[in-house]
Design a protein around this motif. Structure first.
Motif, mmCIF file in Angstrom:
data_model
loop_
_atom_site.group_PDB
_atom_site.id
_atom_site.type_symbol
_atom_site.label_atom_id
_atom_site.label_comp_id
_atom_site.label_asym_id
_atom_site.label_seq_id
_atom_site.Cartn_x
_atom_site.Cartn_y
_atom_site.Cartn_z
ATOM 1 N N GLU A 1 98.531 15.113 51.926
ATOM 2 C CA GLU A 1 99.909 15.601 51.718
ATOM 3 C C GLU A 1 100.736 14.006 52.604
ATOM 4 N N PRO B 1 94.195 18.879 51.384
ATOM 5 C CA PRO B 1 95.693 18.787 51.598
ATOM 6 C C PRO B 1 95.926 18.213 52.843
ATOM 7 N N ASP C 1 101.622 23.116 49.517
ATOM 8 C CA ASP C 1 101.698 23.724 48.247
ATOM 9 C C ASP C 1 101.170 24.970 48.105
ATOM 10 N N TYR D 1 89.439 19.741 47.316
ATOM 11 C CA TYR D 1 90.606 19.308 47.467
ATOM 12 C C TYR D 1 91.137 19.475 49.089
ATOM 13 N N GLY E 1 97.814 23.942 53.503
ATOM 14 C CA GLY E 1 98.519 22.953 52.777
ATOM 15 C C GLY E 1 99.948 23.468 52.361
ATOM 16 N N VAL F 1 99.278 18.606 45.248
ATOM 17 C CA VAL F 1 98.098 18.371 44.532
ATOM 18 C C VAL F 1 98.247 18.042 43.406
ATOM 19 N N LYS G 1 95.956 28.495 48.292
ATOM 20 C CA LYS G 1 94.946 27.578 48.428
ATOM 21 C C LYS G 1 93.579 27.368 47.405
#
Length: 727
Positions: free
Chosen positions: A18, A14, A562, A12, A560, A704, A589
């Motif tokens: 994002e 970010p 999140d 993933y 990120g 995410v 993360k």
RNA sequence: GGGCGAUUAGCUCAGUUGGUAGAGCAACGAAUUUACACUUCGAAGGUCAGGGGUUCGAGUCCCUUAUCGCCCACCA
């Protein structure tokens, strides 16, 4: 299940995801509650964003606020409530002007008087515009689902109209008055400062015992003593029984003989020093109050810039700081010093916004009278019926004591009451230029207070501006269109929650309650959710001098948004300070990636699964889903109780250590095995659990989860999906 | 001077109405062509700051002491 998207083959990312996702959200229009139809009677949920000051960039404390509020907002939106989160920024009059002034001085060696009012305001506007853009960029980067179409600024036209309207109403009701009172004067900034903006700093200074006729008086500030002609003692002090109230005595003082008057007042502490003091009513609140009680003369010793006035004779024109040594020398020569205590601990008052040392002064200023009675019209306050008489203090106390407003954590209610009890009239006029001009005009002895300038010649508007908290205190309703009776105001006010830092409970929370109570006869919010300070990994306060202030964008880039959000929410109950170290960010993360990869696994192994058909469940899977329903109920309960810090932690733990570690691992042989019924049952189970967990994780980790949702082939946005309700 | 909070594993912290001490991170021991090394499994780690009390039973309730932190206050 749809076939696996190739993007899942990589970890993933970010940074790539994002901005793209935020753009989709923003373009969808769903941040604005008007973008969708709701059935009649739909519950609504509204909060205002505590407007950040346009003095620079947001710090991680702001990031925490955004994370918590966005979590609340996304949760309620997913519950189907008509949800509004209204953003904005605050002009922060004094802090902003002070910052721009000092930058100009650094670069150009020019003061505000060199530039003039118009030019300075132009410079400040340019600065705030830039600052505003930085801030809104940061708010976006955090994933905040605010309704940008309703964005407000405390100094924009609509808010200015609300401010002048509020002022005029209060003036006409006698709640705002102009008076000569002792105020906190900042000689550096050349303005008054409210009591709440003062910080006390301890300082060790010499303490002088001076001979004042037959008495010994103590002082830490001999430079203020020139005009002292009243000597005050407690009426019950036996040591001074021979002196009667109003007796006159002649004493030799700094600049020659003076006639002193004896004053008996109970404000004197008989146990302190000799139990006798002389007073300086112009530059000390206690002294001022004593002087008021006995109708004594008050004389100014120090001017606005901190220079001694002619009363100081040869010291006239000197700055108080520099004059002290010489004054002490003169006192020494005259034999007026009894002794000096070198290690006296003294608290000096500092202007927390600009930094100047406060010098109390008597000045003609505007005040809000917090004790005056007024008639409350159209009251929605429990226990204070329409038409009854009340005061600002009373309404403020009442709405919390009666439970109409709930403060989380509740221990802050005590702090709040204590503040109200000690509250004095609020000085609202400032001698700075950046802010709302006071809506009062003068012509000789005439005064005109209105939302508009008076007709006719010769009127002059008050040059002062209002305390920045005056406009902030209207924020919950000025942003919704007040004083106009707008649909927004009717629907979204009172707001459900104010979520803010505990250190501005007095500045802001209390004053919003004050203004809303008076102007609307209502509460501004039902719940006050107070978050704490963000500290570094060692538990230290973030400060410039420690160099541990971090721009949230740095964390976002590295881990990120999140992850940053999770790090700021998990384990962070209201009222507590939070230590933030990079280990936390790293952990979340990893978690985002875990969710990503678990999805990849589910995709890979359920390609044959059609969510439209319902395969029969095995007893084991039935049991899993039953347990999962308990999990959903538990999370939902925590969310409703505003225990976001617990909900987030439980979601994390369940996803990783139950769903991934146990259920997914156990599924591997089942899914690749020959028992098609068992495999179908398990596919259905995994699919159900994954989708529901994405929904529940969304308020915490919106990026995410939204990205995964879209890669799973959903054409609609996860942000408006419904919160799971059990299976 | 008044008030509030904290003290629980090496670190950061949970622990709702009293019912056998929990999580994350770190550290430790293993595993390995695995959905994921941003991994998995395992084990270890705590007189719940000290003292006293209530109770069948206290991290939790009461009293007290200590240390740290915060807020408020007009001792000149």
């Amino acid at each position: 299940m749809v076939s696996m998207n190739e993007r899942f083959l990589k970890p993933y990312n970010p940074a790539e995801t994002e901005p793209r996702i935020y753009k989709r959200w923003e373009e969808s229009g769903y941040f604005n509650p008007d973008s969708r139809e709701y059935p009649p009677g739909t519950e609504h949920f509204s909060i205002v964003l505590p407007p950040p000051n346009v003095t620079g960039i947001l710090h991680v404390g702001h990031a925490m606020m955004l994370a918590i509020e966005d979590t609340m907002v996304r949760y309620h939106r997913m519950r189907g409530h008509k949800t509004l989160w209204l953003p904005g920024t605050d002009s922060a009059a004094i802090a902003t002007q002070s910052k721009v002034e000092s930058e100009i001085y650094k670069k150009e060696k020019k003061t505000r008087n060199d530039l003039g009012r118009e030019e300075l305001l132009k410079r400040i506007d340019a600065f705030t515009k830039q600052s505003h853009d930085t801030i809104t960029g940061q708010v976006r980067a955090m994933g905040s689902s605010v309704d940008w179409s309703r964005e407000a600024y405390t100094l924009d036209q609509k808010r200015s109209y609300a401010v002048t309207t509020a002022f005029v109403r209060m003036y006409r009701d006698g709640l705002i008055y102009r008076g000569d009172r002792i105020v906190n004067w900042d000689p550096n900034m050349q303005t008054t400062v409210s009591d709440d903006e003062i910080e006390h700093v301890e300082e060790t200074t010499p303490f002088y015992y001076l001979k004042y006729g037959p008495f010994i008086i103590g002082t830490a500030r001999p430079e203020t003593k020139f005009g002292d002609k009243y000597v005050v003692m407690h009426p019950d002090d036996a040591r001074y029984a021979q002196y009667k109230h109003r007796d006159k005595i002649n004493v030799e003082w700094i600049n020659g003989a003076v006639t002193a008057t004896i004053i008996k007042d109970t404000a004197i502490d008989m146990g302190f020093g000799t139990g006798v003091m002389t007073i300086t009513p112009w530059h000390d609140l206690t002294d001022f109050e004593i002087a008021e009680r006995h109708d004594l003369d008050k004389e100014q010793i120090i001017d606005d810039r901190g220079l001694l006035l002619p009363i100081a004779h040869e010291f006239s024109g000197q700055h108080i700081k520099k004059a002290r040594t010489e004054i002490v020398e003169k006192l020494q020569q005259k034999g007026l010093i009894e002794k000096i205590d070198e290690r006296y601990i003294h608290r000096i008052a500092i202007n927390s916004r600009g930094g100047g040392v406060i010098e109390p002064q008597i000045k003609r200023q505007w005040f809000v009278d917090v004790d005056a009675e007024f008639t409350l019209k159209d009251s929605k306050l429990d226990g204070i019926p329409s038409g009854s008489k009340t005061s600002l203090k009373e309404t403020m106390r009442h709405v919390v004591a009666g439970g109409q407003i709930k403060i989380m954590p509740d221990r802050y209610e005590k702090v709040y009451y204590h503040w109200i009890e000690n509250l004095r009239d609020w000085c609202i006029s400032r001698q700075i230029w950046y802010g709302h001009r006071i809506p009062v005009w003068y012509r000789d002895a005439e005064i005109h207070c209105d939302t508009q300038a008076p007709e006719g010649e010769g009127w002059e508007q008050d040059p002062d501006t209002l305390d920045t908290w005056f406009s902030s205190s209207l924020w919950t309703f000025s942003t919704l269109g007040w004083p106009n009776a707008t649909a927004d105001l009717a629907l979204y006010h009172p707001t459900n929650i104010i979520e803010t830092s505990y250190d501005i409970i007095f500045f802001w929370v209390a004053r919003m309650i004050l203004m809303s109570g008076y102007l609307l006869g209502d509460i501004p919010f039902a719940t006050v959710y107070l978050h704490g300070l963000v500290r570094d990994s060692k538990g230290r306060k973030m400060s410039k001098s420690l160099g541990n202030i971090i721009d949230p964008l740095v964390y976002i880039e590295k881990y990120g948004a999140d992850s940053l959000r999770m790090a700021l929410v998990v384990g962070n109950p209201p009222g507590n300070d939070l230590s933030l170290g990079e280990d936390k960010l790293k952990a979340y993360k990893h978690f985002a990636n875990k969710v990503w990869n678990a999805t990849r696994f589910v995709c890979m192994s359920t390609e044959k699964f059609d969510p439209g058909t319902t395969s029969e469940l095995t007893p084991k899977d039935e049991e899993y889903l039953r347990d999962f329903n308990v999990h959903i109920e538990d999370i939902t309960k925590e969310m409703d109780e505003k225990h976001y810090y617990l909900a987030a932690e439980k979601l994390y733990h369940y996803f990783w250590h139950t769903f991934a570690d146990v259920i997914l691992e156990e599924s591997k042989p089942i899914l690749s095995g020959t028992d098609e019924k068992a495999a179908g049952s398990r596919m259905r189970t995994l699919h159900t659990m994954l989708f529901a967990q994405l929904r529940m994780l969304h308020p915490f980790m919106p990026f995410v989860t939204e990205e995964i949702w879209s890669l799973l082939g959903n054409s609609t946005l996860l942000m408006i999906e419904r919160w799971p309700n059990g299976y």
